[in-house]
Structure formats: structure tokens, C-alpha cells
Design a protein around this motif. Structure first.
Motif, short mmCIF file in Angstrom:
data_model
loop_
_atom_site.label_atom_id
_atom_site.label_comp_id
_atom_site.label_asym_id
_atom_site.label_seq_id
_atom_site.Cartn_x
_atom_site.Cartn_y
_atom_site.Cartn_z
N ARG A 232 0.82 -1.20 0.00
CA ARG A 232 0.00 0.00 0.00
C ARG A 232 0.86 1.26 0.00
O ARG A 232 0.37 2.36 -0.11
CB ARG A 232 -0.92 0.03 1.22
N GLY A 233 2.17 1.06 0.15
CA GLY A 233 3.02 2.22 0.35
C GLY A 233 3.44 2.92 -0.92
O GLY A 233 4.57 3.33 -1.05
N VAL A 234 2.54 3.06 -1.90
CA VAL A 234 2.94 3.65 -3.17
C VAL A 234 3.18 5.15 -3.07
O VAL A 234 3.68 5.76 -3.99
CB VAL A 234 1.87 3.38 -4.26
N LEU A 235 2.79 5.74 -1.95
CA LEU A 235 2.92 7.18 -1.83
C LEU A 235 4.36 7.63 -1.67
O LEU A 235 4.75 8.69 -2.12
CB LEU A 235 2.11 7.65 -0.62
N GLU A 236 5.16 6.81 -1.02
CA GLU A 236 6.51 7.23 -0.69
C GLU A 236 7.44 7.09 -1.88
O GLU A 236 7.34 6.16 -2.65
CB GLU A 236 7.06 6.36 0.45
#
Ligand SMILES: [Fe+2]
Lengths: 480, 300
Positions: free
Chosen positions: A299-303
Motif C-alpha cells: 500500500r506504500g505507493v505514496l513514498e
């Protein structure tokens, strides 16, 4: 207080016809009568909570849970606005919503509550609550369908809901607001012309209902992707409610099902199905995929790449194993693959290092282990719970469970090297709270390594790199 | 009555983040700015059109999703509170808007004549979708022009992008015909992002621009390819590549807005003006204007 349980489950249709125009078509009337019967059954069961998983409430950022104690508005359908308006004023169990939201986070899910005046409650939820809870006497909670959620995420969403039902001792009814086949006529029709859009859709719907009538809910869940391909138009949300409903019922195939009605609504398949948790005694389950307890997905595609360390924590800590006392940790350093060098010993059965080092290294007949903590391999969960949360706030934890987990991790590494636990000759133990934890640690030691007899040194230290209370440094002598 | 005229056509994105970042009095949440590139793009679009008078805005929004036909707002006035169901933390906007029902009815009637399933939306309790409100606000913050609002028929979901595009090209032709017959000067707006893969997480501070970027290189390439076609007057190529673009960039053109817009503009072969490009939670967004005023002969 009861133990908390699902006293009934329902599948109900989403379109507003059953509320606004039941008498324009005999099938819509039968669906409405089935809704009314279900409402009566729910009252008779003394249910104290209605939980709606709605396919007409899509979300992108994880799952959303309605937490406005009294949402009020007038709902008008985007397509069927000419049927009229549905004013609503619902009784939402905000406490349950917040507890579920927290439970979701505990199980690695992205989740948030919404509590905003005028929030547009979706048509499926409005129809279900209007008809199943006409006097608002039973508090309800509504959860969205995440567009990107896969089966494991949807299953875990149900498990975290069950956590709260059990903790609060609730008598809950689980409801999925959904169509079976969802292909509507793309042109306007007269009410009397309504029928299932195609024979194929009808046949699939009947097959699904046959399974549900036999109580084979988990089988329908396992068929979800096939059903989606066969009879579902790709709207916002795929055919995933059966994953949730099956997990809410313990992924069983021996439930007691009853079809209250099955009819067309503008071509789509609408059914009211009652699923009673009573076992029929038949219906085996073969689980076709891993039964997931904690969500471990990406889910960490933001970083960005530079923040990959933070990502690594989010991703690796998202999953945890299923023992009761085990809780996913929320903070700590990034995880590394163990380094490889001459004599190094590494194993997937031990937790990943928090730096560039191996699990152990062999020199001659000596084996030196790097410091070993209680984190669980793969999931990174900490048995006994982390000692603080991501903000550094202290948490209750179980030193005995942590110490047991350390010893088990030591054993895995020792055995990977071809040695045995009785060859352990020296141990240095680090405790972050000597006063609180020495006794518990000492007790577990006595039952485990104490029986082997290595020399031991126990030190109190300020902190360890992950939120754990105990770590051991171990030396093994393993003559050929 | 003279012949009606399309003054300009625009793609104008509608993520609620842009309204949130601007802090207009109608929106409840408060932001510290953000997404300036796109908001400046909207400013340039407004400045560019301020020199051209027009009577109405015709807008197609992918967030009024209809599965049964194409619908038109059919009452003269709507007001209420629009809360974004996905980002309620960012967008709770008190709207008050007027509809050019006469023009809406005219487009509806032309579409019906062409055999398209259409319906006027005449329920006064209807809540106008947030895509319409967002684009409506950013395009014309004073709300002093009436709108025609067209729903997005989900024929891509039911059939394919090709079928959707056939329907939208037809809808564009009748939109144009009805505008010309109305004698009005009109701006047409496709409320639309380009590539549309979202992040699935939100940063602590939603307007933290250090977290904002396109979700992938492929998305960027598709956005730039489409923008190149727009800027070089190759609208036909956009239509030709629409199926691949929509599928591979998960583009919001699946709602038909872009196809409808290009058809309404008669598939322009003159360059569009790019006023701005930027990403919003990873999706690609452009503010683009086709300056029809410079290319159409008004026979008044
Ligand atoms: Fe959108």
C-alpha cells in the motif's frame, strides 16, 4: 454479556425500487415482502447491531466506516431519480465504528471513519437500512468496498469486525448490499417489462442461490472471481462482498441458507437471502488459498524511493501471524536481507535483520549468532505485543511471550546451521526494563535454555532498535 | 436569432483537492495550499476566456454515472451541500447553481431524435455530483453563468471503449447541433482527468506536495502523448488511440467526456492551448483549451 456472534447474515439488493415502487412490478413487490420478512426476523433474533458492507459505496484509500451517529439527508438515485426520493435519518453505532477502525489498523489495514454532516450515504446502504431497520431501533454500521481490495484484504476486514463483535459481546447481523448479476438494461423500460437481462445471467444467479440455499457460503466466496467474469459488468466494485460475508461466518460451507426472494431489478439480479449460522452438519470446506489473518499487501505507493526505509516498515509490519497475543508492530527500522559471507548462516525461518549482518556465522566449530529478538519471521509481528506504539507511547506487553519467541528464533537459526540447542554454550541477554521483566524472562529461561546449561549474562540497556523488550546474543559450540 | 456558437472547448479536471487547496468560502475544510500548477492553469484558462462573452457552460461529469441512458439536469436551480464520498475530509462544498434548462432540453431532444436513450432529471432533491461542482467552481468561481450538466453514461463498462466512443461521438454531434440551433454562445467542458491511477494511501497532510507525483512512468508517457496531440491539433489521433489510452492509463476518459468534447468541437485540427498540467494523488490532470473563437466563423 454474550460472547459476541453473528446471529444472521443477509444478501439484499441495492436499487431503490423496493423502497419507492414496490407495487409497480410483482417481482419488486416480492423483494419488498422479503425485506419486510427479514426485518421481522432480525427483530425476533434480538440483534443489537446491523453491519452493512455496501458495494455501492466505493472507496480508494482503504476502507471507510460511517461514524456519524445520526446521518440525515435525502437520497436520490443517480439513475432512478424519477422514482422519487428517500429521506433518511439513521442510528449509527459510532463507538463500534471507531473500534472497528482501530481493529482494522491492528490487522494491517488502511482504514478511516467518516463523520461529516451531509455525507452521501450510498443507495445500497440507504435501501438496506430503510427496509431492514424501519424504526431505527437497532444501531447500524456501514463499511465501504475498497476498489483495489483483494480477497485477503476483504477477508481481514471481516476478521477485524469479528474482533470487535467478540470484544463488545454483540449480537450482530452481517448484511451485504449487492446485486448478483449486475447488468441492467441500458435503455428505459416499463416496470412490467422487467426481467433478468439474459438467460446466462439468470442461470448463474440461480447457481449462486443454490449454493447459498445449501449454506455453501465459502464456496460462493471461492467462486467470486469466476462469477465476476461471467455475470458482472465492471462497475466500480468487483464481486467481492461474498469474501467479506463468508469470512464474517468463519468461512463455512455448512450454514443454513434460505432464499426469501429472487427477482429482476431493471435487468439486474436482486435477491434477499437469509443465512443462519446454525450448522446443517454437511458441507466440507477446502480452503483454496491461505487463510489470512493480517493484511500484508503493498500500500506504500505514496513514498518515493528515498523513503523506502519507511515503506519497508509499513509493508513488513502490515502483516502478522495469528496467535492471540501477537500484534503487528507499528514502528522500527527498515528490514534487510541477511548478508552472505564465508560461513554465514541465514534462514527464512528467522526474522529479517535490521541492518547488514547475517543471522549467524560459523568459524571452525564455533557458531556466533547475531542478536536475536522475538519478531516473527515473515510477518514481523511481536508475540506478546510491541512495547510502544508508533508515537513512542508505552504499550502493555508480555515478557514471557517475547522471551519464548526469542528462544524459538534462536532454535531456528541454530538448527539451520546444523547444530542443536544443547550445544549452546554462552548467552548474553539484553532487557530494556530489568525491574519489570527480569522475573518473567528468568522463568522462561529456566524452562528452556536453563535446562541446557549455557553460561549467561543479563544486561539492562536503554533501548533496542525495534519495539521489543528482550534480545539474546548466543554462542554455540558444534564439534564435527 | 443568429446561429449559436461554441466559444471554446476545455478539458478541466475535478479532483476536490483543487477546491480544497484554494479555500473558497463555500468549502468547509481548510488547506495550506497545494496543487498550485493546476490551480494556476485554471487561472490562465479563466483569464483566456474572460475576453470572450458566453451565455452558458455545457459540462459532462464522470461522477454523475448513469447506467441507463444519458441524463440532463432539468430544473433551473440547484443548491445544497456536496460532500465527496471518497475525500469527505477535503470537500464539503455549499453550492448554489443555475441550469440552462432550455438548452439542456434542446440537447436532450436532439439526442432522443438521434435514437440515444436520454432523460431529464427533474427531482428537486437530487444532489449534484461533486465532479460538476468542482469543475463548475474552478471554471467559474462566481457561478454567474448557467450550466447544462450531462451525465456520464457507463457504456465503457457495459460494452467497450469503442462502443462508448460511438455513443459519445453521436452525443457530441447532437450537442453541437442543439447549441447552434439555440443561438447561444457556449463553452463546452469535459470534466476529466487523464491517466487515472490513484495512490491508495493519503499522506498525513493531504496538501503535502513533496508526496505528489505521477504513479508511474507509463502514466506520464501516456499523458504527454495525449497532450502532444492536443497541442499539435491532432484530435482525431486522440479518438483513434482512445481504447489503448483508456485501458493502459486507466484513464478517466472511460466516462466518455473527452470523446464527447472532441466530437462536439467537430474534431478540431487546430492546436489547443495547454494552461497547466499536474498530478493529484498520482493521477494526471491537464487544463486545456481549444480556442474555437479563433477558428470558427460566426455568421451573425
Ligand atoms: Fe474523477
Amino acid at each position: 454479556m454474550s460472547q459476541g456472534e453473528i446471529v444472521a447474515s443477509y444478501v439484499v439488493p441495492v436499487h431503490p425500487h423496493t423502497v419507492l415502487a414496490p407495487d409497480q412490478n410483482a417481482g419488486w413487490r416480492r423483494l419488498r415482502d422479503a425485506f419486510d420478512e427479514a426485518a421481522q426476523t432480525i427483530r425476533d433474533l434480538d440483534a443489537d447491531l446491523l453491519i452493512i458492507y455496501s458495494t455501492t459505496w466505493p472507496s480508494i484509500i482503504g476502507h471507510q466506516i460511517q461514524a456519524d451517529p445520526n446521518p440525515e439527508w435525502v437520497m436520490v438515485d443517480h439513475d432512478f431519480h424519477d422514482l422519487g426520493s428517500i429521506p433518511y435519518s439513521f442510528n449509527i453505532d459510532a463507538d463500534f465504528a471507531h473500534a472497528w477502525n482501530e481493529a482494522n489498523k491492528q490487522r494491517g489495514l488502511q482504514s478511516r471513519c467518516v463523520n461529516y454532516k451531509g455525507f452521501p450515504i450510498d443507495v445500497g446502504s440507504v435501501v438496506a437500512l430503510t427496509l431492514l431497520n424501519p424504526d431505527n431501533s437497532i444501531p447500524a454500521v456501514i463499511v465501504s468496498s475498497n476498489m483495489y481490495a483483494n480477497r485477503s484484504e476483504t477477508t481481514v476486514l471481516a476478521k477485524s469486525c469479528l474482533d470487535v463483535i467478540k470484544a463488545q459481546g454483540r449480537r450482530a447481523v452481517a448484511i451485504t448490499a449487492m446485486s448478483l448479476s449486475n447488468r441492467m438494461f441500458t435503455d428505459f423500460i416499463q416496470p412490467e417489462e422487467d426481467k433478468i437481462h439474459s438467460l446466462k445471467d439468470d442461470e448463474w444467479n440461480r447457481k449462486i442461490l443454490e449454493f447459498l440455499e445449501q449454506g455453501r457460503l465459502e464456496d460462493v466466496g471461492q467462486l467470486s472471481r469466476t462469477i465476476h467474469r461471467q455475470i458482472r459488468v465492471q462497475k466500480v466494485v468487483a464481486f467481492k462482498p461474498m469474501w467479506w460475508l463468508s469470512a464474517m461466518n468463519g468461512n463455512r460451507n455448512d450454514l443454513t441458507g434460505r432464499i426469501l426472494a429472487y427477482e429482476a431489478i431493471h435487468g439486474a439480479g436482486g435477491a434477499v437471502v437469509h443465512i443462519d449460522p446454525t450448522s446443517t452438519g454437511v458441507g466440507d470446506k477446502e480452503y483454496d488459498e491461505d487463510d489470512v489473518e493480517y493484511f500484508h499487501g503493498e500500500r506504500g505507493v505514496l513514498e518515493g524511493a528515498e523513503e523506502s526505509e519507511k515503506d519497508a516498515i509499513q509493508n513488513t509490519n502490515a502483516g502478522a501471524d495469528s496467535t492471540d497475543e501477537s500484534t503487528a508492530s507499528d514502528s522500527g527500522p527498515a528490514l534487510w536481507d541477511p548478508t552472505e559471507a564465508k560461513g554465514s548462516v541465514n534462514t527464512d525461518a528467522a526474522p529479517k535483520p535490521v541492518g547488514a549482518y547475517p543471522h549467524a556465522r560459523k568459524v571452525g566449530d564455533m557458531l556466533f549468532l547475531s542478536g536475536v529478538g522475538p519478531r516473527q519471521p515473515g510477518t514481523n509481528a511481536i508475540p506478546g505485543g510491541p512495547i510502544h506504539d508508533e508515537n513512542g507511547e508505552p504499550l502493555e506487553y508480555d515478557i514471557k511471550a517475547q522471551t519464548h519467541a526469542v528462544v524459538n528464533n534462536v532454535k531456528r537459526i541454530v538448527e539451520e546451521a546444523g547444530a542443536t540447542m544443547d550445544q549452546v554454550v554462552d548467552v548474553t541477554t539484553f532487557l530494556v526494563d530489568m525491574k519489570r521483566d527480569f522475573a518473567g524472562y528468568n522463568e522462561v529461561w529456566a524452562e528452556t535454555l536453563g535446562k541446557v546449561g549455557p553460561t549467561r549474562t543479563t544486561l539492562a540497556i536503554d533501548a533496542l532498535p525495534t519495539p521489543i523488550a528482550v534480545e539474546m546474543k548466543v554462542i554455540v559450540h558444534m564439534p564435527e | 436569432m443568429g446561429k449559436g456558437q461554441i466559444v471554446a472547448g476545455c478539458i478541466a479536471p475535478h479532483p476536490p483537492h483543487l477546491v480544497y487547496a484554494e479555500n473558497p468560502p463555500q468549502n468547509e475544510p481548510v488547506a495550506e495550499g497545494g496543487w498550485e500548477q493546476l490551480r494556476w492553469g485554471y487561472e490562465r484558462l479563466r483569464a483566456s476566456l474572460s475576453e470572450h462573452d458566453y451565455d452558458a457552460i455545457v459540462l459532462l461529469s464522470p461522477h454523475w454515472q448513469t447506467y441507463v441512458g444519458t441524463h440532463f439536469l432539468g430544473l433551473p436551480h440547484f443548491e445544497g451541500l456536496s460532500v465527496d464520498p471518497i475525500f469527505p475530509n477535503l470537500f464539503r462544498y455549499h453550492y448554489d447553481m443555475n441550469v440552462d434548462v432550455e438548452l439542456a432540453q434542446a440537447i436532450h431532444d436532439e439526442a432522443a431524435k438521434a435514437g440515444l436513450p436520454v432523460k431529464m432529471m427533474e427531482n428537486p432533491d437530487f444532489r449534484v455530483d461533486y465532479g460538476t461542482i468542482t469543475t463548475g467552481h474552478l471554471f467559474n468561481p462566481d457561478w454567474d453563468k448557467p450550466l447544462v450538466v450531462i451525465s456520464s453514461n457507463r457504456s465503457t463498462a457495459y460494452y467497450s471503449v469503442e462502443v462508448m466512443q460511438e455513443i459519445m461521438i453521436e452525443l457530441g454531434k447532437v450537442t453541437r447541433k442543439a447549441i447552434e440551433a439555440s443561438g447561444k454562445r457556449v463553452v463546452v467542458l469535459a470534466s476529466n482527468s487523464l491517466s487515472h491511477r490513484h495512490f491508495t494511501t493519503e499522506s498525513e497532510v493531504p496538501e503535502d506536495m513533496s508526496k505528489e507525483h505521477i504513479t508511474s512512468h507509463a502514466m506520464h508517457l501516456w499523458d504527454m502523448r495525449m497532450i502532444d496531440y492536443m497541442r499539435s491539433g491532432q484530435a482525431q489521433r486522440i479518438l483513434d488511440e482512445m481504447p489503448e489510452f483508456t485501458e493502459q492509463a486507466i484513464a478517466e476518459s472511460d466516462g466518455g467526456g473527452l470523446s464527447w468534447l472532441l466530437s462536439t468541437l467537430d474534431v478540431p485540427d487546430y492546436p489547443a492551448i495547454l494552461h497547466g498540467y499536474g498530478t493529484i494523488i498520482g493521477t494526471g490532470n491537464a487544463v486545456v483549451e481549444w480556442p474555437c473563437y479563433a477558428h470558427e466563423v460566426n455568421d451573425e
